[in-house]
Scaffold this motif. Structure first.
Motif, short mmCIF file in Angstrom:
data_model
loop_
_atom_site.label_atom_id
_atom_site.label_comp_id
_atom_site.label_asym_id
_atom_site.label_seq_id
_atom_site.Cartn_x
_atom_site.Cartn_y
_atom_site.Cartn_z
N THR A 265 0.83 -1.20 0.00
CA THR A 265 0.00 0.00 0.00
C THR A 265 0.87 1.26 0.00
O THR A 265 1.81 1.37 0.80
CB THR A 265 -0.93 0.02 1.22
N ASN A 267 0.81 5.13 0.61
CA ASN A 267 0.11 6.30 1.14
C ASN A 267 0.93 7.54 0.83
O ASN A 267 2.16 7.55 1.01
CB ASN A 267 -0.07 6.17 2.66
N ILE A 268 0.28 8.58 0.35
CA ILE A 268 0.98 9.78 -0.10
C ILE A 268 0.45 11.01 0.63
O ILE A 268 -0.76 11.19 0.76
CB ILE A 268 0.79 9.99 -1.62
N THR A 288 -4.97 11.81 -6.99
CA THR A 288 -5.20 10.42 -6.59
C THR A 288 -5.38 9.53 -7.82
O THR A 288 -4.80 8.44 -7.91
CB THR A 288 -6.44 10.31 -5.68
N ALA A 291 -1.99 9.30 -9.69
CA ALA A 291 -1.03 8.48 -8.95
C ALA A 291 -1.39 7.00 -9.06
O ALA A 291 -0.51 6.14 -9.20
CB ALA A 291 -1.00 8.91 -7.48
N LYS A 292 -2.67 6.70 -9.02
CA LYS A 292 -3.12 5.32 -9.17
C LYS A 292 -2.73 4.77 -10.53
O LYS A 292 -2.25 3.64 -10.66
CB LYS A 292 -4.64 5.25 -8.99
N LEU A 295 1.02 4.06 -10.59
CA LEU A 295 1.37 2.83 -9.88
C LEU A 295 1.01 1.59 -10.70
O LEU A 295 1.75 0.61 -10.72
CB LEU A 295 0.67 2.78 -8.52
N LEU A 310 6.18 11.22 -8.75
CA LEU A 310 4.94 11.66 -8.10
C LEU A 310 4.89 13.18 -7.99
O LEU A 310 3.85 13.80 -8.19
CB LEU A 310 4.81 11.01 -6.73
N ILE A 345 -2.53 2.00 -4.60
CA ILE A 345 -2.76 3.29 -3.95
C ILE A 345 -3.53 3.08 -2.64
O ILE A 345 -4.44 2.26 -2.55
CB ILE A 345 -3.53 4.23 -4.88
N VAL A 348 -4.43 9.27 0.10
CA VAL A 348 -3.77 10.45 -0.46
C VAL A 348 -4.30 11.66 0.30
O VAL A 348 -5.51 11.91 0.32
CB VAL A 348 -4.04 10.59 -1.97
#
Length: 353
Positions: A265, A267-268, A288, A291-292, A295, A310, A345, A348
């Motif tokens: 996982t 986390n940002i 979000t 970023a997903k 990934l 990122l 993800i 966020v």
């Protein structure tokens, strides 16, 4: 590559090239007689230019000739994996002997609908369990635990319904790119009887498998898979892969183990400076989503979550002026994943500078 295409005007000019002392102007008899054929020849030449794009797998993919790509792959015994319906189980609470009919509709808050697959009679403890299937195909019907809880139609003696486990076995139709990649894997890797490439090809033949890696050892073979949604595979899919490979692999080829990747996982957190054209909530939603995608595409293959990447995604969002204190899992270092790990993800959270 040489082209066949010529305009209708070019064909007409070639047709009248040898004519002398003849009226070939716009409204002439010659023009009216030859123009239809010129247009037909031009159309045929255009089609001829498209044929090379259709007959080769790579050019078919690049030019969106998906049907011919499927035909090329089928010649090698590779068939496009079709979409599936998400299925699961709901728990039903109600009075003893109350009936929850077959084909009853249950939904999520967002309106995704599912149907029960059999009639359920509530037992003496006030509980019943029903198999459900999504009303349509694809991964959009996958959902988390407890998401399915609405009954559009009320039934006498039935109180509540809910799915106690997440549903993650709905898959979209295989993308053209994924189909092409399986084709290339087969034709360009030396898959001899029972080598590592063969195991990867066998695993990828199973509907729902989007990634496979084989790690051979002394007297054993380990196959690591992820599902087509680029998430960890569930037990059902792992069993399917194991059974399929066991059926087609050489006899006495050693002990086979099929496992899923481990989800890591991500986390940002960050603070952003934004202008007056946007609000923080919208920026967070856009980031979000981006970023997903990062990934599930780049990191999926490179096995590295880059802080700089990122940051670049964040600052490229319209309305974002700058950012600070960007962290991944509460740290400021890149994250490198192992062969058996994938990044997904998590949370966020953006603040304002």
């Amino acid at each position: 590559m040489d082209t066949f295409y010529k305009s209708a005007e070019q064909y007409y000019s070639e047709m009248i090239n040898t004519l002398e002392d003849t009226d070939t102007s716009e409204h002439s008899i010659i023009r009216n007689a030859l123009s239809p054929a010129s247009y037909v020849f031009s159309q045929i030449s255009l089609i001829l230019d498209e044929i090379p794009k259709m007959i080769f797998a790579k050019s078919a993919l690049e030019n969106d000739y998906i049907e011919t790509l499927e035909q090329r792959c089928a010649e090698m015994g590779i068939y496009r994996k079709q979409a599936t319906k998400a299925t699961g189980i709901i728990r039903i609470l109600g009075n003893k002997n109350a009936v929850f009919p077959e084909q009853s509709i249950v939904t999520t808050k967002s309106g995704k609908t599912y149907m029960t697959q059999e009639k359920i009679i509530i037992d003496e403890n006030g509980v019943g369990y029903a198999n459900i299937a999504a009303s349509d195909y694809g991964s959009s019907y996958n959902c988390s635990e407890g998401d399915i809880y609405i009954m559009p139609v009320k039934y006498s003696g039935i109180f509540t319904i809910a799915n106690e486990e997440k549903i993650d076995n709905g898959y979209d139709i295989e993308t053209a790119e994924a189909l092409y990649n399986r084709y290339i894997l087969k034709v360009q890797t030396p898959a001899t009887s029972g080598n590592k490439y063969h195991y990867e090809q066998w695993a990828l033949e199973v509907t729902g498998v989007g990634f496979a890696k084989c790690i051979p050892g002394a007297g054993n073979v380990k196959v690591i898979i992820a599902n087509s949604n680029k998430r960890a595979a569930n037990d059902e899919l792992i069993k399917e892969v194991y059974s399929h490979i066991n059926e087609v692999r050489p006899i006495l080829a050693g002990t086979l183990t099929a496992v899923t990747v481990k989800e890591i996982t991500i986390n940002i957190t960050a603070n952003v400076e934004i202008d007056s054209s946007v609000i923080l909530g919208d920026v967070q939603n856009i980031f979000t989503s981006a970023a997903k995608e990062y990934l599930s595409n780049k990191v999926y293959t490179t096995k590295k979550v880059s802080l700089a990447k990122l940051g670049g995604i964040l600052v490229d969002i319209d309305g974002v002026i700058d950012y600070a204190e960007l962290k991944i899992n509460n740290g400021t270092s890149n994250i490198t994943l192992g062969d058996e790990e994938i990044a997904v993800i998590g949370s966020v959270s953006l603040g304002v500078i």
